[in-house]
Design an enzyme around this catalytic site. Structure first.
Site, mmCIF file in Angstrom:
data_model
loop_
_atom_site.group_PDB
_atom_site.id
_atom_site.type_symbol
_atom_site.label_atom_id
_atom_site.label_comp_id
_atom_site.label_asym_id
_atom_site.label_seq_id
_atom_site.Cartn_x
_atom_site.Cartn_y
_atom_site.Cartn_z
ATOM 1 N N HIS A 235 1.133 -7.540 -9.178
ATOM 2 C CA HIS A 235 0.069 -8.442 -8.736
ATOM 3 C C HIS A 235 -0.918 -8.674 -9.877
ATOM 4 O O HIS A 235 -0.874 -8.036 -10.925
ATOM 5 C CB HIS A 235 -0.644 -7.919 -7.479
ATOM 6 C CG HIS A 235 -1.524 -6.731 -7.674
ATOM 7 N ND1 HIS A 235 -2.373 -6.255 -6.707
ATOM 8 C CD2 HIS A 235 -1.689 -5.900 -8.721
ATOM 9 C CE1 HIS A 235 -3.025 -5.205 -7.148
ATOM 10 N NE2 HIS A 235 -2.631 -4.952 -8.365
ATOM 11 N N HIS B 289 0.643 -6.795 -13.365
ATOM 12 C CA HIS B 289 0.962 -5.375 -13.556
ATOM 13 C C HIS B 289 1.496 -4.881 -12.221
ATOM 14 O O HIS B 289 1.323 -5.540 -11.192
ATOM 15 C CB HIS B 289 -0.271 -4.578 -13.999
ATOM 16 C CG HIS B 289 -1.345 -4.550 -12.956
ATOM 17 N ND1 HIS B 289 -2.242 -5.584 -12.801
ATOM 18 C CD2 HIS B 289 -1.636 -3.654 -11.992
ATOM 19 C CE1 HIS B 289 -3.056 -5.309 -11.791
ATOM 20 N NE2 HIS B 289 -2.700 -4.140 -11.270
HETATM 21 ZN ZN LIG Z 1 -3.275 -3.400 -9.512
#
Ligand SMILES: [Zn+2]
Length: 137
Positions: free
Chosen positions: A16, A41
């Site tokens: 996200h 990430h």
């Molecule tokens: Zn995160």
């Protein structure tokens, strides 16, 4: 009959980016820090789903935990696991995929599927140290 809370833990991995399109780049950086990384990430999420109800006199169950596992897998895990929450999952088209918002969406998707058992809590672990609880309020 006595009542119990029954909890099943499931896992999913997802990427996200925390980003509010109404903020400037500088504001996004200030508010979301490393979670605003433009190239996303990932997290290894754990999701604890708790249902509450009377122990059935015939089965001794509140809800068959294998059925709970199946419902959670079909309704949530299949839609979230190995996905980019921002890009792949329509639930987050207009929602910032924070742990808080993921927990609320999990509740809304799951709650009607569990009746007559009553969903009592969603606990979403984003890291080993950070989790959020949502109880439908
Ligand atoms: Zn995160």
């Amino acid at each position: 009959m006595p009542r119990c809370v029954v909890t099943r833990r499931v896992h999913f991995n997802a990427a996200h980016r925390l980003y509010n399109p109404r903020f400037s780049d500088a504001e996004n950086e200030r508010v979301f820090g490393v979670c605003n990384n433009p190239n996303f990430h990932g997290h290894n999420y754990s999701l604890d789903v708790s249902v509450e109800g009377e122990i059935d006199s015939q089965t001794g169950y509140v809800l068959d935990i294998n059925r709970l596992k199946q419902i959670v897998t079909d309704c949530l895990v299949c839609h979230l696991d190995h996905k980019n929450l921002n890009l792949d999952v329509p639930w987050f088209r207009d929602v910032i995929p924070t742990a808080e918002n993921i927990a609320v969406i999990c509740w809304r998707v799951l709650e009607p599927r569990l009746l007559p058992a009553r969903l009592s809590r969603i606990r979403l672990w984003e890291t080993e140290r950070n989790y959020v609880d949502y109880d439908g309020t």
